[in-house]
Design a protein around this motif. Structure first.
Motif, PDB file in Angstrom:
ATOM      1  N   CYS A   1     -96.032   4.474   3.135  1.00 10.67           N
ATOM      2  CA  CYS A   1     -95.695   5.624   3.997  1.00 10.67           C
ATOM      3  C   CYS A   1     -96.399   6.894   3.552  1.00 10.67           C
ATOM      4  O   CYS A   1     -96.052   7.985   4.000  1.00 10.67           O
ATOM      5  CB  CYS A   1     -94.184   5.849   4.069  1.00 10.67           C
ATOM      6  SG  CYS A   1     -93.252   4.456   4.738  1.00 10.67           S
ATOM      7  N   ARG A   2     -97.384   6.733   2.627  1.00  8.33           N
ATOM      8  CA  ARG A   2     -98.225   7.835   2.135  1.00  8.33           C
ATOM      9  C   ARG A   2     -97.405   8.944   1.466  1.00  8.33           C
ATOM     10  O   ARG A   2     -97.743  10.135   1.544  1.00  8.33           O
ATOM     11  CB  ARG A   2     -99.077   8.396   3.269  1.00  8.33           C
ATOM     12  CG  ARG A   2     -99.970   7.334   3.910  1.00  8.33           C
ATOM     13  CD  ARG A   2    -101.056   7.919   4.762  1.00  8.33           C
ATOM     14  NE  ARG A   2    -101.863   6.857   5.358  1.00  8.33           N
ATOM     15  CZ  ARG A   2    -102.938   7.066   6.127  1.00  8.33           C
ATOM     16  NH1 ARG A   2    -103.344   8.311   6.369  1.00  8.33           N
ATOM     17  NH2 ARG A   2    -103.607   6.054   6.635  1.00  8.33           N
TER      18      ARG A   2
ATOM     19  N   ASN B   1    -102.346  10.888  -3.808  1.00  6.88           N
ATOM     20  CA  ASN B   1    -102.255   9.428  -3.752  1.00  6.88           C
ATOM     21  C   ASN B   1    -101.932   8.775  -5.095  1.00  6.88           C
ATOM     22  O   ASN B   1    -102.174   7.578  -5.275  1.00  6.88           O
ATOM     23  CB  ASN B   1    -103.552   8.817  -3.202  1.00  6.88           C
ATOM     24  CG  ASN B   1    -103.852   9.287  -1.791  1.00  6.88           C
ATOM     25  OD1 ASN B   1    -102.944   9.578  -1.010  1.00  6.88           O
ATOM     26  ND2 ASN B   1    -105.126   9.362  -1.449  1.00  6.88           N
ATOM     27  N   SER B   2    -101.370   9.543  -6.024  1.00 13.70           N
ATOM     28  CA  SER B   2    -101.026   9.006  -7.335  1.00 13.70           C
ATOM     29  C   SER B   2     -99.501   8.925  -7.481  1.00 13.70           C
ATOM     30  O   SER B   2     -98.838   9.939  -7.720  1.00 13.70           O
ATOM     31  CB  SER B   2    -101.616   9.872  -8.449  1.00 13.70           C
ATOM     32  OG  SER B   2    -101.121   9.460  -9.720  1.00 13.70           O
ATOM     33  N   GLU B   3     -98.950   7.732  -7.365  1.00  9.35           N
ATOM     34  CA  GLU B   3     -97.506   7.577  -7.506  1.00  9.35           C
ATOM     35  C   GLU B   3     -97.060   7.803  -8.947  1.00  9.35           C
ATOM     36  O   GLU B   3     -95.936   8.260  -9.184  1.00  9.35           O
ATOM     37  CB  GLU B   3     -97.068   6.199  -7.018  1.00  9.35           C
ATOM     38  CG  GLU B   3     -97.140   6.033  -5.509  1.00  9.35           C
ATOM     39  CD  GLU B   3     -96.406   4.807  -5.015  1.00  9.35           C
ATOM     40  OE1 GLU B   3     -95.169   4.855  -4.843  1.00  9.35           O
ATOM     41  OE2 GLU B   3     -97.092   3.777  -4.804  1.00  9.35           O
ATOM     42  N   SER B   4     -97.920   7.517  -9.897  1.00 13.81           N
ATOM     43  CA  SER B   4     -97.555   7.752 -11.297  1.00 13.81           C
ATOM     44  C   SER B   4     -97.451   9.253 -11.570  1.00 13.81           C
ATOM     45  O   SER B   4     -96.541   9.707 -12.272  1.00 13.81           O
ATOM     46  CB  SER B   4     -98.584   7.105 -12.233  1.00 13.81           C
ATOM     47  OG  SER B   4     -99.881   7.635 -12.014  1.00 13.81           O
TER      48      SER B   4
ATOM     49  N   ASP C   1     -98.190   2.691   6.973  1.00 14.72           N
ATOM     50  CA  ASP C   1     -99.417   3.199   6.358  1.00 14.72           C
ATOM     51  C   ASP C   1    -100.250   3.895   7.434  1.00 14.72           C
ATOM     52  O   ASP C   1    -101.298   3.411   7.859  1.00 14.72           O
ATOM     53  CB  ASP C   1    -100.203   2.063   5.708  1.00 14.72           C
ATOM     54  CG  ASP C   1    -101.448   2.563   4.982  1.00 14.72           C
ATOM     55  OD1 ASP C   1    -101.458   3.753   4.599  1.00 14.72           O
ATOM     56  OD2 ASP C   1    -102.409   1.782   4.822  1.00 14.72           O
ATOM     57  N   LYS C   2     -99.748   5.034   7.883  1.00 15.81           N
ATOM     58  CA  LYS C   2    -100.377   5.801   8.956  1.00 15.81           C
ATOM     59  C   LYS C   2    -100.308   7.280   8.599  1.00 15.81           C
ATOM     60  O   LYS C   2     -99.603   7.658   7.656  1.00 15.81           O
ATOM     61  CB  LYS C   2     -99.663   5.533  10.287  1.00 15.81           C
ATOM     62  CG  LYS C   2     -99.741   4.079  10.750  1.00 15.81           C
ATOM     63  CD  LYS C   2     -98.933   3.864  12.021  1.00 15.81           C
ATOM     64  CE  LYS C   2     -98.976   2.402  12.441  1.00 15.81           C
ATOM     65  NZ  LYS C   2     -98.153   2.156  13.650  1.00 15.81           N
ATOM     66  N   PRO C   3    -101.001   8.135   9.328  1.00 14.75           N
ATOM     67  CA  PRO C   3    -100.960   9.573   9.017  1.00 14.75           C
ATOM     68  C   PRO C   3     -99.538  10.110   8.966  1.00 14.75           C
ATOM     69  O   PRO C   3     -98.672   9.699   9.745  1.00 14.75           O
ATOM     70  CB  PRO C   3    -101.750  10.194  10.170  1.00 14.75           C
ATOM     71  CG  PRO C   3    -102.701   9.119  10.585  1.00 14.75           C
ATOM     72  CD  PRO C   3    -101.953   7.829  10.413  1.00 14.75           C
TER      73      PRO C   3
ATOM     74  N   SER D   1     -94.888  14.710   2.163  1.00 12.17           N
ATOM     75  CA  SER D   1     -95.082  14.251   3.532  1.00 12.17           C
ATOM     76  C   SER D   1     -95.009  12.735   3.567  1.00 12.17           C
ATOM     77  O   SER D   1     -95.465  12.067   2.635  1.00 12.17           O
ATOM     78  CB  SER D   1     -96.445  14.706   4.069  1.00 12.17           C
ATOM     79  OG  SER D   1     -96.557  16.104   4.057  1.00 12.17           O
ATOM     80  N   ILE D   2     -94.451  12.195   4.654  1.00 13.51           N
ATOM     81  CA  ILE D   2     -94.386  10.749   4.833  1.00 13.51           C
ATOM     82  C   ILE D   2     -94.704  10.404   6.286  1.00 13.51           C
ATOM     83  O   ILE D   2     -94.720  11.280   7.147  1.00 13.51           O
ATOM     84  CB  ILE D   2     -92.996  10.168   4.478  1.00 13.51           C
ATOM     85  CG1 ILE D   2     -91.917  10.748   5.419  1.00 13.51           C
ATOM     86  CG2 ILE D   2     -92.660  10.407   3.020  1.00 13.51           C
ATOM     87  CD1 ILE D   2     -90.557  10.071   5.283  1.00 13.51           C
TER      88      ILE D   2
END
Length: 333
Positions: free
Chosen positions: A322-323, A235-238, A274-276, A253-254
């Motif tokens: 989109c995770r 969960n870290s975009e950086s 914003d779902k599995p 994964s998206i």
């Protein structure tokens, strides 16, 4: 007054006929361009109505795009005669496997003392193979794993070799990998299979069939190997950006939302995704668009007729939309 009303009604009638003619022309063009052949007239009528309903949704969205109220454009593609549920059944895996840190050798986090570029596109460095097509098979996990390995192999060895998704489809279903062929799987477990197996065959020696078959791996035709697997900090975009910039393309994964089925171009910004996660892709870069903002450059496996020649630019720095930063991996070769 009656004359004016009659005249306006006539204009509306003519416009309705004109729009119907346009839709019919677009339907015929669609069938020709994508080689659509249906079993019978009833099937064709059903597909025609689905096409028209989807086209009206696309046109409505694009009016907002033209007005600057949306950041991406939608368009007709090979999926425009499919209902949403049909598209999901054909293109997205039915088994979504939760990734585990136990599959990896270490967790990648953003280095504190390393500056990364504002944008990067590994395609421009010759590190990315052409867009592939998974067909009507939920094998995206295999394409994502192969995509990152092809690039990582190139970065280390300066050889761009197309690798075999079919090898993964056929051979990584047994324990401990437990992938499900066209019904879904894990890109991390696919990389683990390659690591334990001692390599993966080339695409040329083991071509794609879009259906699971018996394992035909042949060590004489190994195109790349994996010595370790890294997972990007969850969960870290950086950290995801640093990993892409410093190490190269990686698998991720998206969640595929309804609108992504018809994506044509621009920066895909859809808070509803914003779902599995239900799809796997290869992240090959990132950048900034003046209209759409920050984006991830993502290689998909739905052929080059979809999106921006097979790619999609997905929103970046929008709360892990989109995770995309939830399950990102890359191999060390």
């Amino acid at each position: 007054m009656k004359i004016i009303i009659a005249f306006l009604a006539l204009i509306g009638y003519v416009q309705a006929i004109s729009y119907a003619d346009v839709l019919e022309s677009e339907w015929n063009t669609f069938k020709t361009e994508y080689g659509k052949i249906y079993e019978n007239k009833d099937e064709e009528q059903l597909r025609r109505q689905i096409f028209i309903d989807n086209k009206e949704m696309i046109d409505k969205h694009n009016k907002l795009y033209i007005a600057g109220e949306e950041t991406y454009e939608m368009g007709v593609n090979q999926f425009t005669d499919l209902l949403a549920k049909e598209f999901e059944s054909l293109m997205l895996p039915s088994h979504n496997i939760t990734e585990s840190d136990s599959l990896t050798d270490f967790i990648y986090t953003q280095p504190e003392d390393v500056a990364i570029p504002s944008s990067i596109d590994w395609r421009s460095k010759g590190a990315v193979t052409g867009v592939k097509d998974q067909g009507q098979c939920g094998s995206c996990w295999a394409f994502a794993a192969v995509g990152t390995l092809e690039s990582q192999h190139f970065i280390k060895n300066r050889q761009l070799i197309s690798l075999s998704e079919q090898n993964l489809l056929d051979c990584s279903s047994r324990a401990p990998f437990s992938n499900h062929g066209c019904d879904g799987g894990s890109h991390a477990r696919a990389l683990q299979y390659i690591q334990i197996n001692g390599g993966i065959d080339t695409e040329q020696s083991y071509p794609y069939r879009a259906t699971q078959q018996s394992c035909r791996f042949d060590k004489r035709f190994i195109g790349a190997t994996v010595r370790a697997i890294a997972r990007v900090q969850v969960n870290s975009e950086s950290s995801l950006a640093a990993a892409v910039a410093i190490t190269g393309p990686l698998s991720a994964s998206i969640h595929v939302s309804r609108n992504m089925q018809f994506y044509r171009g621009g920066v895909f910004n859809d808070p509803s995704c914003d779902k599995p996660t239900n799809h796997a892709v290869t992240v090959v870069g990132y950048g900034h668009d003046n209209q759409g903002g920050d984006y991830w450059l993502v290689k998909n496996s739905w052929g080059s007729a979809w999106g921006e020649s097979g790619y999609i630019r997905m929103s970046r720095n929008r709360n892990n939309q989109c995770r995309i930063a939830s399950n990102a991996f890359y191999p060390l070769v």
